[in-house]
Enzyme design. Structure first.
Site, PDB file in Angstrom:
ATOM      1  N   ARG A  83       2.658 -23.319  36.247  1.00 40.87           N
ATOM      2  CA  ARG A  83       3.588 -22.356  35.652  1.00 40.87           C
ATOM      3  C   ARG A  83       3.518 -22.312  34.131  1.00 40.87           C
ATOM      4  O   ARG A  83       3.342 -23.346  33.480  1.00 40.87           O
ATOM      5  CB  ARG A  83       5.022 -22.684  36.089  1.00 40.87           C
ATOM      6  N   HIS A 109       0.002 -19.663  38.411  1.00 41.00           N
ATOM      7  CA  HIS A 109      -1.414 -19.628  38.811  1.00 41.00           C
ATOM      8  C   HIS A 109      -2.157 -18.390  38.297  1.00 41.00           C
ATOM      9  O   HIS A 109      -3.059 -17.873  38.966  1.00 41.00           O
ATOM     10  CB  HIS A 109      -1.540 -19.724  40.328  1.00 41.00           C
ATOM     11  N   HIS A 183      -6.761 -25.974  44.709  1.00 45.72           N
ATOM     12  CA  HIS A 183      -5.468 -25.997  45.395  1.00 45.72           C
ATOM     13  C   HIS A 183      -5.633 -26.293  46.890  1.00 45.72           C
ATOM     14  O   HIS A 183      -5.004 -25.636  47.730  1.00 45.72           O
ATOM     15  CB  HIS A 183      -4.755 -24.656  45.186  1.00 45.72           C
ATOM     16  N   ASP A 248       7.237 -31.304  44.093  1.00 48.59           N
ATOM     17  CA  ASP A 248       6.468 -30.253  43.429  1.00 48.59           C
ATOM     18  C   ASP A 248       6.539 -30.535  41.934  1.00 48.59           C
ATOM     19  O   ASP A 248       7.116 -29.773  41.157  1.00 48.59           O
ATOM     20  CB  ASP A 248       7.039 -28.872  43.768  1.00 48.59           C
ATOM     21  N   GLU A 313      -3.088 -31.560  42.891  1.00 46.29           N
ATOM     22  CA  GLU A 313      -3.705 -30.603  41.983  1.00 46.29           C
ATOM     23  C   GLU A 313      -3.908 -31.259  40.618  1.00 46.29           C
ATOM     24  O   GLU A 313      -3.004 -31.281  39.783  1.00 46.29           O
ATOM     25  CB  GLU A 313      -2.830 -29.364  41.846  1.00 46.29           C
TER      26      GLU A 313
END
Length: 351
Positions: A83, A109, A183, A248, A313
């Site tokens: 982000r 992304h 990803h 996350d 990631e």
């Protein structure tokens, strides 16, 4: 590689007539496949301790599935992964506006016009890291709202040590933020939840985020937050309910900054005996427990659920263009981008 095999096959044709191919590389023990549509990892096949072969990444079994996909299954992500808060940033006094495709506020992304929906040029390559595929594309000045013409290259290779290396390159003619990653959604059982997987992270801190998952700028020590502490092996599901929807977050790589490759994660399945060790040159890894998969149809019509996979990631810090104290993400003509991450698989080779 002694028993290496490389295969190129047709995967389908897009609505504009562009042909799409899929490439498979094997070392005689394990294999991976990737397509030139989105520079996407479509499968990683690893032997289980029971003698069966497991595909340890989620995704789709058809080109149409990837065309319509919104989950980024296995894709190369850029020009800036993760982000950018407020969907904007400033370089040298000039403000750049990006797509606000996340919560109507942030850019995620790269926005709507993503690398993952492009057909890349592809060719077989042999490097010091093994045999694999080199993907390249040209990203013009202004694409996704980012400045600078960029030549982008992503290389996926496999060697005899069962190391799958993702290598990223970008050259630009103007200063531009860059954050490239892959990803892939990993499940070392091949299906079902990953809450029973064991995870260890070589990370002593993570980035605090606001309610739209953008870093606040505060770094949280894992001495202060045991729910996020994976410095010793812990089941992913042990504390996941205490996080809200799930993990996350960007976990910071211990020891980063000396120019070396550092281990960041080990993921294990007791069910299959497969483990995966992740090392990277990058400063962080977004640990994402597939919190928005519920009801997604994947490979061979399988219905996916939240927490059916773990994404690791490897990347720069999210929202780095808007935080001067984060590791520098600005690539310039004088300072091209080159990073790599290695995913090593361990399994019973005598099955």
């Amino acid at each position: 590689m002694v028993n290496s095999k490389f295969k190129k096959s047709r995967f389908g044709t897009l609505s504009d007539g562009k042909k799409v191919h899929i490439y498979t590389v094997s070392n005689g023990k394990m294999s991976f496949s990737a397509t030139d549509f989105g520079c996407t990892i479509t499968s990683i096949i690893v032997p289980s301790k029971d003698g069966s072969k497991k595909d340890v990444v989620l995704g789709h079994s058809t080109l149409a599935g990837f065309v319509n996909d919104t989950a980024c299954f296995g894709t190369a992500v850029g020009r800036f992964a993760n982000r950018i808060g407020g969907g904007s940033f400033t370089i040298n006094g000039k403000k750049y506006e990006l797509d606000k495709n996340d919560s109507g506020i942030n850019c995620l992304h790269g926005g709507f016009d993503r690398f993952e929906k492009k057909v890349w040029k592809a060719s077989k390559i042999k490097t010091e890291h093994g045999i694999g595929i080199e993907f390249t594309r040209f990203s013009p000045d202004g694409e996704q709202g980012f400045p600078g013409n960029a030549q982008v290259k992503v290389i996926y290779t496999l060697n005899d040590n069962n190391e799958l290396t993702f290598e990223y390159f970008l050259k630009t003619d103007k200063p531009t933020p860059v954050n490239l990653t892959n990803h892939s959604y990993f499940n070392l059982n091949g299906n079902g939840t990953v809450e029973n997987h064991l995870l260890k992270l070589d990370s002593s801190a993570y980035l605090e985020v606001n309610d739209t998952v953008v870093p606040t700028g505060k770094i949280i020590s894992l001495d202060e937050d045991k729910d996020f502490d994976f410095r010793s092996f812990k089941r992913i599901g042990q504390d996941i309910k205490n996080t809200g929807r799930g993990y996350d977050h960007a976990f910071l790589v211990d020891g980063w900054g000396d120019g070396k490759i550092h281990q960041i994660a080990v993921l294990k399945s007791e069910e299959t005996g497969i483990s995966m060790t992740v090392s990277t040159s990058l400063p962080a890894a977004q640990i994402y427990t597939a919190n928005f998969l519920e009801g997604t149809t994947g490979k061979f019509g399988r219905l996916y659920h939240n927490h059916d996979a773990l994404c690791i990631e490897t990347e720069g810090y999210p929202d780095a263009p808007n935080h001067s104290d984060f590791p520098d993400c600005i690539v310039t003509p004088e300072k091209p981008y080159h990073e790599l991450s290695v995913y090593r698989f361990d399994f019973a080779e005598n099955v």
